[in-house]
Design an enzyme around this catalytic site. Structure first.
Site, PDB file in Angstrom:
ATOM      1  N   LYS A 235       0.658  -1.374   0.075  1.00 20.03           N
ATOM      2  CA  LYS A 235       0.217   0.189   0.160  1.00 20.03           C
ATOM      3  C   LYS A 235       0.586   1.153   0.002  1.00 20.03           C
ATOM      4  O   LYS A 235       0.685   2.145  -0.931  1.00 20.03           O
ATOM      5  CB  LYS A 235      -0.597   0.163   1.231  1.00 20.03           C
ATOM      6  CG  LYS A 235      -2.223   0.764   1.048  1.00 20.03           C
ATOM      7  CD  LYS A 235      -1.717   2.260   0.979  1.00 20.03           C
ATOM      8  CE  LYS A 235      -3.093   3.211   1.926  1.00 20.03           C
ATOM      9  NZ  LYS A 235      -2.300   5.155   2.370  1.00 20.03           N
TER      10      LYS A 235
ATOM     11  N   ASP B  97      -5.770   4.954 -15.273  1.00 24.38           N
ATOM     12  CA  ASP B  97      -6.768   4.020 -14.696  1.00 24.38           C
ATOM     13  C   ASP B  97      -5.618   3.576 -13.818  1.00 24.38           C
ATOM     14  O   ASP B  97      -5.197   2.404 -13.771  1.00 24.38           O
ATOM     15  CB  ASP B  97      -7.258   3.343 -16.015  1.00 24.38           C
ATOM     16  CG  ASP B  97      -8.093   2.067 -15.218  1.00 24.38           C
ATOM     17  OD1 ASP B  97      -7.798   2.214 -14.186  1.00 24.38           O
ATOM     18  OD2 ASP B  97      -8.563   1.550 -16.255  1.00 24.38           O
TER      19      ASP B  97
END
Ligand code: MEV
Length: 422
Positions: free
Chosen positions: A261, A277
């Site tokens: 993360k 994207d």
């Protein structure tokens, strides 16, 4: 909301009517509606063409990470995200990486995979060979779909076929390997996959179902590395702590998710700023991390013979500079101009370097003072604003919260009220 959310023809309403209806149904105020209608550098008409049922836009802060030296070139890196500390951490990490030459990044080229699923094939292995025998015809059909891409040196380059066993029996998966050049490639690849499907059915005598790009873009990798001077990092102990942190992530999926993360904090923030994207980037990163079985860190951390810290990163990076939001969103276009990248692979390389920098910064903080001190300073300012502090008051309230180590709304309110009485 009191009424049903079933609104036939919502998309047909003019933009303002849509917002009025949402206002009436949800009770949001005129001011709230107005806030949503300001689209942060994106003309509302452009927004209306980008997705469906548009009523406005939402902006996140855009910061510039400084100090980045990547493959010998300096970059100012735009990062868009809601989380405090990330831009500062990236800049700080990049400053340390500079001391030993900055980030070195390579890439495997912009190769994407398009999958064509064939079911009900009587002889899957025989069908596989037939498809491979007709490789040239399949590639020619695929390349007819995008003469522009082909003229620029891209296009479908290879056919790969796998027999995959599934709960519904074996299926033949034909894969187009496509050089998508400066495009992220989803449109090009999906068009090609749909175009060759009838041919694939004919050769396999099966039934084609899915025809779609794979977001596990493991033929479109970036590989980044950097050396961090042990003294700049904070000494031997911190270097050792970072290597231990990496060992923890490698050994434990619960930690590894958070480790990765941290990498994505950097990758996605640059991705959002540059109109990419980011769901595709996340899907690619995590599926790649899980590809070898288990779930692995996207980075490695070691100590070299001089006692300096060596970090590496390897991950898919499917990004584009033509087509999509990177072209139509004026703010994304401006961010790309700030970054100054000329090709999609250059953008991918920068994003790889930022991912590595971000991971380094997180691990360094975690292996030394912890992340909360830095985080909390900014968090305290947010808390101060959210209880109504404005102007200079924001910093005064925030400083008191930090000094008292009570970064809470209730305390912020009390402090603000006290100060306002004076
Ligand atoms: C927070 O957004 C990211 C970190 O949790 C990453 C990490 O733990 O490595 C600090």
């Amino acid at each position: 909301m009191k009424e049903s959310s079933e609104i036939p023809g919502f998309y047909k309403l003019p933009l303002e009517e849509r917002m009025k209806l949402v206002q009436r149904l949800t009770g949001i105020t005129e001011e709230e509606a107005k806030t949503l209608s300001s689209t942060g550098g994106l003309p509302i008409e452009t927004a209306d063409r980008m997705i469906e049922n548009v009523v406005g836009g939402i902006t996140v802060p855009l910061g510039i990470a400084v100090n980045f030296l990547i493959n010998g070139k300096d970059y100012l890196v735009p990062m868009a995200l809601e989380e405090p500390s990330v831009v500062a951490a990236a800049s700080n990490a990049a400053k340390m990486a500079r001391m030993k030459g900055g980030f070195k990044v390579t890439n495997t080229g912009p190769m994407m995979i398009g999958q064509i699923q064939v079911v009900g094939v009587p002889d899957p292995n025989g069908a596989k060979m037939k498809l491979l025998n007709h490789r040239e015809a399949i590639l020619a059909k695929a390349n007819e779909q995008d003469p522009m891409l082909v003229s620029l040196g891209g296009g479908a380059k290879d056919v790969n076929v796998r027999v995959v066993s599934s709960i519904r029996g074996p299926m033949v998966i034909a894969e187009l390997i496509v050089n998508t050049g400066d495009a992220m490639g989803a449109n090009a690849v999906n068009t090609m996959a749909e175009a060759v499907a009838p041919m694939v059915e004919q050769f396999t005598k099966g039934r084609v179902l899915l025809r779609i790009i794979s977001n596990l873009a493991d033929r479109r990798l970036v590989r980044a590395s950097a050396v961090f001077d042990k003294d700049a990092v904070g000494g031997e102990e911190v270097v050792d702590g970072i290597v231990y942190a990496y060992a923890f992530a490698k050994a434990d999926p619960y930690r590894c998710a958070t480790h990765n993360k941290g990498v994505m904090n950097g990758v996605v923030a640059v991705g959002i700023a540059c109109g990419q994207d980011t769901r595709a980037l996340e899907a690619g990163a995590h599926s790649f991390a899980a590809k070898r079985g288990g779930y692995s860190p996207l980075t490695t951390w070691e100590e070299n013979a001089d006692g300096d810290l060596v970090g590496t990163l390897e991950m898919p990076m499917a990004v584009g500079l033509v087509g999509g939001a990177s072209k139509v969103h004026p703010a994304a276009r401006a961010a790309i101009r700030i970054l100054g990248v000329k090709t999609a692979t250059e953008l991918a390389e920068v994003m790889g370097a930022v991912g590595l920098a971000q991971n380094f910064a997180a691990l360094r903080a975690l292996a030394s003072e912890g992340i909360q001190r830095g985080h909390m300073k900014l968090h305290a300012r947010n808390i101060a604003s959210s209880v109504g502090a404005t102007g200079k008051m924001v910093d005064i309230v925030a400083q008191r919260l930090v000094a008292e180590r009570k970064i809470r709304m209730d305390r912020a309110k009390e402090i603000l009220e006290e100060l306002q009485k004076k």
